[in-house]
Design a protein around this motif. Structure first.
Motif, PDB file in Angstrom:
ATOM      1  N   LYS A  31       0.839  -1.228  -0.121  1.00 32.23           N
ATOM      2  CA  LYS A  31       0.040  -0.068   0.051  1.00 32.23           C
ATOM      3  C   LYS A  31       0.835   1.232  -0.011  1.00 32.23           C
ATOM      4  N   ILE A  32       1.935   1.036   0.657  1.00 29.10           N
ATOM      5  CA  ILE A  32       2.543   2.394   1.104  1.00 29.10           C
ATOM      6  C   ILE A  32       3.467   2.635  -0.322  1.00 29.10           C
ATOM      7  N   SER A  33       3.702   1.778  -1.263  1.00 25.48           N
ATOM      8  CA  SER A  33       4.316   1.748  -2.521  1.00 25.48           C
ATOM      9  C   SER A  33       3.369   2.561  -3.580  1.00 25.48           C
ATOM     10  N   LEU A  34       2.086   2.705  -3.182  1.00 28.62           N
ATOM     11  CA  LEU A  34       1.188   3.551  -4.005  1.00 28.62           C
ATOM     12  C   LEU A  34       1.174   4.945  -3.835  1.00 28.62           C
ATOM     13  N   MET A  35       1.996   5.497  -2.743  1.00 33.35           N
ATOM     14  CA  MET A  35       1.985   6.974  -2.405  1.00 33.35           C
ATOM     15  C   MET A  35       3.223   7.595  -3.338  1.00 33.35           C
ATOM     16  N   SER A  36       2.995   8.642  -3.681  1.00 32.54           N
ATOM     17  CA  SER A  36       3.702   9.581  -4.495  1.00 32.54           C
ATOM     18  C   SER A  36       5.401   9.557  -3.930  1.00 32.54           C
ATOM     19  N   LYS A  37       6.225   8.861  -4.497  1.00 28.08           N
ATOM     20  CA  LYS A  37       7.555   9.017  -3.978  1.00 28.08           C
ATOM     21  C   LYS A  37       8.437  10.545  -4.021  1.00 28.08           C
ATOM     22  N   ASP A  38       7.997  11.155  -5.018  1.00 25.16           N
ATOM     23  CA  ASP A  38       8.524  12.422  -5.272  1.00 25.16           C
ATOM     24  C   ASP A  38       8.240  13.679  -4.267  1.00 25.16           C
ATOM     25  N   LYS A  39       6.907  13.211  -3.738  1.00 23.82           N
ATOM     26  CA  LYS A  39       6.473  14.345  -2.761  1.00 23.82           C
ATOM     27  C   LYS A  39       7.041  14.113  -1.308  1.00 23.82           C
ATOM     28  N   ASP A  40       7.294  15.198  -0.661  1.00 27.55           N
ATOM     29  CA  ASP A  40       7.614  15.002   0.955  1.00 27.55           C
ATOM     30  C   ASP A  40       6.492  14.407   1.671  1.00 27.55           C
ATOM     31  N   ILE A  41       6.966  13.388   2.460  1.00 25.32           N
ATOM     32  CA  ILE A  41       6.289  12.633   3.128  1.00 25.32           C
ATOM     33  C   ILE A  41       6.402  13.281   4.708  1.00 25.32           C
ATOM     34  N   TYR A  42       5.433  13.667   5.735  1.00 25.82           N
ATOM     35  CA  TYR A  42       5.412  13.941   6.837  1.00 25.82           C
ATOM     36  C   TYR A  42       4.673  12.831   7.826  1.00 25.82           C
ATOM     37  N   LEU A  43       5.638  12.050   8.304  1.00 22.23           N
ATOM     38  CA  LEU A  43       5.226  10.632   8.720  1.00 22.23           C
ATOM     39  C   LEU A  43       5.435  10.631  10.234  1.00 22.23           C
ATOM     40  N   TYR A  44       4.372   9.987  11.127  1.00 23.33           N
ATOM     41  CA  TYR A  44       4.322   9.963  12.352  1.00 23.33           C
ATOM     42  C   TYR A  44       3.275   8.504  12.900  1.00 23.33           C
ATOM     43  N   CYS A  45       3.653   8.407  14.139  1.00 20.37           N
ATOM     44  CA  CYS A  45       2.903   7.225  14.689  1.00 20.37           C
ATOM     45  C   CYS A  45       2.632   7.797  16.017  1.00 20.37           C
ATOM     46  N   ALA A  46       2.302   6.777  16.999  1.00 20.18           N
ATOM     47  CA  ALA A  46       2.053   6.859  18.453  1.00 20.18           C
ATOM     48  C   ALA A  46       3.045   7.592  19.337  1.00 20.18           C
ATOM     49  N   SER A  47       4.120   6.993  19.168  1.00 19.71           N
ATOM     50  CA  SER A  47       5.469   7.421  19.928  1.00 19.71           C
ATOM     51  C   SER A  47       6.968   7.474  19.197  1.00 19.71           C
ATOM     52  N   GLY A  48       6.710   7.049  17.866  1.00 14.54           N
ATOM     53  CA  GLY A  48       8.152   7.123  17.075  1.00 14.54           C
ATOM     54  C   GLY A  48       8.692   5.716  16.692  1.00 14.54           C
ATOM     55  N   GLY A  49       8.355   4.733  17.127  1.00 14.99           N
ATOM     56  CA  GLY A  49       8.697   3.342  17.125  1.00 14.99           C
ATOM     57  C   GLY A  49       8.461   2.697  15.645  1.00 14.99           C
ATOM     58  N   ARG A  50       7.122   2.888  15.453  1.00 15.54           N
ATOM     59  CA  ARG A  50       6.821   2.207  14.048  1.00 15.54           C
ATOM     60  C   ARG A  50       7.030   3.156  12.928  1.00 15.54           C
ATOM     61  N   SER A  51       7.123   4.581  13.234  1.00 16.31           N
ATOM     62  CA  SER A  51       7.352   5.243  12.119  1.00 16.31           C
ATOM     63  C   SER A  51       8.814   5.226  11.712  1.00 16.31           C
ATOM     64  N   ILE A  52       9.840   4.879  12.703  1.00 13.96           N
ATOM     65  CA  ILE A  52      11.248   4.863  12.373  1.00 13.96           C
ATOM     66  C   ILE A  52      11.356   3.762  11.457  1.00 13.96           C
ATOM     67  N   GLU A  53      10.741   2.610  11.835  1.00 15.12           N
ATOM     68  CA  GLU A  53      10.766   1.344  10.929  1.00 15.12           C
ATOM     69  C   GLU A  53      10.191   1.679   9.342  1.00 15.12           C
ATOM     70  N   VAL A  54       9.298   2.714   9.564  1.00 17.72           N
ATOM     71  CA  VAL A  54       8.560   2.881   8.008  1.00 17.72           C
ATOM     72  C   VAL A  54       9.647   3.735   7.360  1.00 17.72           C
ATOM     73  N   VAL A  55      10.413   4.507   7.962  1.00 20.09           N
ATOM     74  CA  VAL A  55      11.372   5.372   7.327  1.00 20.09           C
ATOM     75  C   VAL A  55      12.448   4.598   6.547  1.00 20.09           C
ATOM     76  N   LYS A  56      12.826   3.379   7.353  1.00 22.04           N
ATOM     77  CA  LYS A  56      13.787   2.599   6.653  1.00 22.04           C
ATOM     78  C   LYS A  56      13.092   1.954   5.469  1.00 22.04           C
ATOM     79  N   MET A  57      11.723   1.548   5.320  1.00 24.57           N
ATOM     80  CA  MET A  57      11.196   1.037   4.401  1.00 24.57           C
ATOM     81  C   MET A  57      10.973   1.952   3.118  1.00 24.57           C
ATOM     82  N   MET A  58      10.613   3.061   3.459  1.00 21.76           N
ATOM     83  CA  MET A  58      10.553   4.151   2.500  1.00 21.76           C
ATOM     84  C   MET A  58      11.890   4.424   1.592  1.00 21.76           C
ATOM     85  N   GLU A  59      12.936   4.214   2.425  1.00 25.74           N
ATOM     86  CA  GLU A  59      14.240   4.546   1.476  1.00 25.74           C
ATOM     87  C   GLU A  59      14.428   3.367   0.612  1.00 25.74           C
TER      88      GLU A  59
END
Length: 248
Positions: free
Chosen positions: A84-112
């Motif tokens: 699903k996340i692959s469907l997002m526009s990769k050229d746009k800035d992404i403003y990413l968050y979760c509840a406390s930062g743990g999951r979103s850090i893992e998503v950062v790695k995936m986005m790279e």
């Protein structure tokens, strides 16, 4: 001895340069950029930019706590989260968050890995946002009865029509898709005598998305006589859509 002192000095310099920024891949081999920011800076970049806000908490968390205005809502624990996340526009800035930062850090790695360009990551997640006194949206998302799930055979049978067909490739979690829905509905109402307009759920119509190389959402495609004649990725105005349909 000199060599040891040089290594220690170099280590100190590199540590200082990394402050306030998540360590990902060596910048010499990747153009991916990520900035770890506090709530105040996160709010500023959202207001000043034109990127996509992404909330990766569960639906239960979203509905009980609320979410940042205009966020796309995508559960990190969904088995097809990466797809699903692959469907997002990769050229746009992404403003990413979760509840406390743990999951979103893992998503950062995936986005790279997936080829995104720049991510602003909310340090400590919504905990920091709420501690800063910033508001959250707590209303339930409106249900959209016009989103359809179609097989590839059903989709291609639909394309056989005597009018141009505008397809809105859409997902329920995508904030830009939700913004476009009332615009598409207005175009449908105004041009109902000269065009057919359908909204397709790309999450549930994977065969169609693969067959027609739909790489993101929202994507708008006009077909005539069963063939694609126009395509646009991302938000578009009502006026431009009408111009394109009238020119077919």
């Amino acid at each position: 001895m000199k060599k040891i002192l040089f290594v220690l000095a170099l280590s100190t310099i590199l540590s200082a340069c990394g402050e306030g920024q998540l360590k990902v891949q060596d910048q010499n081999v990747s153009d991916f950029q990520v900035q770890d920011v506090n709530a105040t800076n996160f709010k500023e970049v959202i207001e000043q930019g034109e990127g996509i806000i992404l909330d990766v908490r569960t639906s239960e968390e979203v509905y009980s706590k609320g979410y940042i205005q205009d966020a796309s809502l995508l559960d990190y624990y969904d088995e097809d989260f990466r797809e699903k996340i692959s469907l997002m526009s990769k050229d746009k800035d992404i403003y990413l968050y979760c509840a406390s930062g743990g999951r979103s850090i893992e998503v950062v790695k995936m986005m790279e890995e997936l080829g995104f360009k720049r991510v602003y990551h909310l340090n400590n997640g919504l905990m920091d946002w709420e501690n800063a006194g910033f508001t959250l949206v707590k209303d339930a998302l409106a249900k959209d009865d016009k989103i359809e799930e179609l097989s590839l055979d059903e989709f291609e049978a639909m394309l056989v029509a005597d009018k141009p067909i505008l397809i809105d490739f859409h997902t329920v979690w995508c904030a830009p898709c939700r913004k476009m829905a009332p615009i598409i509905d207005k175009v449908e109402e105004d041009l109902k005598d000269m065009a057919i307009i359908r909204r397709i759920d790309l999450d549930k119509s994977k065969e169609v998305g693969k067959a027609y190389s739909i790489q993101g959402v929202p994507v708008f495609v006009i077909f005539k006589d069963g063939k694609e004649v126009w395509r646009h990725n991302g938000i578009i105005s009502e006026e431009e859509l009408k111009v394109q349909l009238n020119n077919i």
